[in-house]
Design a protein around this motif. Structure first.
Motif, PDB file in Angstrom:
ATOM      1  N   ARG A 119       0.897  -1.168  -0.174  1.00  0.00           N
ATOM      2  CA  ARG A 119       0.092  -0.112  -0.213  1.00  0.00           C
ATOM      3  C   ARG A 119       1.197   1.607  -0.243  1.00  0.00           C
ATOM      4  O   ARG A 119       0.170   2.107   0.216  1.00  0.00           O
ATOM      5  N   ARG A 120       1.905   1.199  -0.209  1.00  0.00           N
ATOM      6  CA  ARG A 120       3.001   2.113  -0.014  1.00  0.00           C
ATOM      7  C   ARG A 120       2.639   3.524   0.603  1.00  0.00           C
ATOM      8  O   ARG A 120       3.204   4.393   0.549  1.00  0.00           O
ATOM      9  N   ARG A 126       5.621   9.982   4.027  1.00  0.00           N
ATOM     10  CA  ARG A 126       6.848  10.964   3.133  1.00  0.00           C
ATOM     11  C   ARG A 126       5.758  12.198   2.692  1.00  0.00           C
ATOM     12  O   ARG A 126       6.224  13.049   3.287  1.00  0.00           O
ATOM     13  N   ILE A 127       4.800  11.839   1.598  1.00  0.00           N
ATOM     14  CA  ILE A 127       4.318  13.007   1.364  1.00  0.00           C
ATOM     15  C   ILE A 127       3.620  13.821   2.087  1.00  0.00           C
ATOM     16  O   ILE A 127       3.448  15.373   2.029  1.00  0.00           O
ATOM     17  N   ASP A 134      -1.323  18.136  -1.859  1.00  0.00           N
ATOM     18  CA  ASP A 134      -1.677  18.950  -1.722  1.00  0.00           C
ATOM     19  C   ASP A 134      -2.640  18.945  -3.016  1.00  0.00           C
ATOM     20  O   ASP A 134      -3.389  19.994  -3.522  1.00  0.00           O
ATOM     21  N   SER A 135      -3.155  17.329  -3.565  1.00  0.00           N
ATOM     22  CA  SER A 135      -4.215  16.787  -4.527  1.00  0.00           C
ATOM     23  C   SER A 135      -4.453  15.438  -4.200  1.00  0.00           C
ATOM     24  O   SER A 135      -3.871  14.917  -3.539  1.00  0.00           O
ATOM     25  N   PHE A 140      -4.168   7.833  -8.094  1.00  0.00           N
ATOM     26  CA  PHE A 140      -3.048   8.317  -6.788  1.00  0.00           C
ATOM     27  C   PHE A 140      -2.799   7.676  -5.954  1.00  0.00           C
ATOM     28  O   PHE A 140      -3.363   6.595  -5.374  1.00  0.00           O
ATOM     29  N   LEU A 141      -0.929   7.103  -5.701  1.00  0.00           N
ATOM     30  CA  LEU A 141      -1.215   5.270  -4.897  1.00  0.00           C
ATOM     31  C   LEU A 141      -1.961   4.529  -4.347  1.00  0.00           C
ATOM     32  O   LEU A 141      -2.291   4.439  -3.488  1.00  0.00           O
ATOM     33  N   VAL A 142      -2.453   4.018  -6.085  1.00  0.00           N
ATOM     34  CA  VAL A 142      -2.913   3.277  -6.724  1.00  0.00           C
ATOM     35  C   VAL A 142      -1.202   1.640  -5.506  1.00  0.00           C
ATOM     36  O   VAL A 142      -0.513   1.401  -6.235  1.00  0.00           O
TER      37      VAL A 142
END
Length: 319
Positions: A119-120, A126-127, A134-135, A140-142
């Motif tokens: 699941r990253r 870190r993000i 910011d979005s 995103f992060l799939v």
């Protein structure tokens, strides 16, 4: 009658130290650093037993210099690859370990590494932590779904079986390779593969739980990693020597593997700095058994073995 004298080179749990001091004359190494060869040899003339960890190396050269006073090495670990067992036996020194008690804690960490890689988690943390979130987008992060996936376990000892139990809670289909097939009562619904190569090709995740032996060193080399389906994930919470780290890095960089979860490395402490650039590699510093309950259980198991030995009985975990 005087109490036996034991040496404890690392900082064990408070409960373990309290019990040890109740029943033995205890010498504790004050700085909680690995016992050196010189310290082990020196202390062997002053104590009747030792509770070392995996960090203390009992090589054949060290064992040859041990004082006859030392009678038992009660390891605070399951693995004994830091001990030259034939050399210790030849000197008449009993050796024990602490099996069984750390299976659940280690399996928990392996599952954490698997989920984190799938699941990253490193990238996501870190993000958010850096303020870069910011979005949002459906892309995103799939990551890779664990529920319902196929898990291959290499080594179905206590930790491997604990991993299988936890995997079933995620509705995973469990496959395994072991030196010997388990009895049906232990196997459950897991699918046995006599050859590790066959298992690797049949699963989405591979989790290593076998010991480091001459037969398993470099088990996961370039050829075997290539057998894993593209986009699969490798987890190692056993021993760093099981994995060819260069081959693993190449598979990550090529995209053949979607990620990896590692609690152990060829070089410890320190790990492999080349892995740090890859956020799809989740890493921990070899702390699979690091829970309060498990550290107490490991220390008490080592003391149980010492107690039996000094009563003149065969320790439960005599190797």
């Amino acid at each position: 009658m005087s109490k036996p004298v034991i040496w404890i080179p690392r900082r064990l749990s408070p409960a373990t130290l309290d019990r040890a001091r109740r029943d033995y004359e205890v010498i504790v190494k004050p700085d909680d650093t690995p016992g050196t060869a010189a310290e082990i040899i020196d202390m062997s003339a002053r104590v009747d037993g030792m509770i070392p960890c995996h960090s203390e190396q009992f090589s054949a050269d060290v064992v040859a210099q041990l004082d006859p006073r030392l009678r038992i090495v009660a390891n605070h670990s399951v693995g004994t690859d830091h001990c030259d067992l034939p050399a210790l036996r030849a000197r008449g020194i009993a050796v024990t370990n602490t099996p069984d008690v750390l299976a659940d804690a280690t399996a928990e960490l392996a599952f954490m590494l698997m989920l984190g890689a799938a699941r990253r988690a490193v990238e996501g943390d870190r993000i958010v932590r850096s303020g870069a979130w910011d979005s949002w987008s459906p892309a995103f992060l799939v990551g890779k779904q664990v529920t319902g996936a196929r898990l291959g376990i290499v080594g179905m000892g206590g930790v491997g079986r604990a991993m299988a139990r936890k995997a079933r809670g995620f509705d995973m289909q469990v496959h395994y390779h072991n030196r010997n097939r388990l009895p049906p009562a232990q196997e459950g619904a897991a699918i046995y593969h006599q050859r590790v190569e066959d298992l690797l090709a049949a699963v989405d995740f591979v989790s290593l739980h076998c010991p480091a032996t001459p037969d398993t060193l470099g088990l996961m080399n370039a050829e075997r990693i290539a057998l894993m389906p593209r986009g699969s994930i490798l987890v190692n919470a056993a021993r760093g020597a099981l994995v060819d780290e260069g081959a693993l890095l190449a598979a990550i960089e090529s995209g053949h593997l979607a990620g990896a979860g590692l609690d152990c490395f060829v070089t410890e402490p320190g790990g492999n700095p080349d892995f740090a650039a890859h956020e799809n590699i989740v890493m921990m510093p070899h702390v699979g058994s690091a829970t309060v309950a498990t550290r107490d259980a490991m220390g008490f198991r080592a003391l149980d073995n010492l107690d039996a030995f000094f009563r003149g009985e065969a320790p439960r975990d005599l190797l």
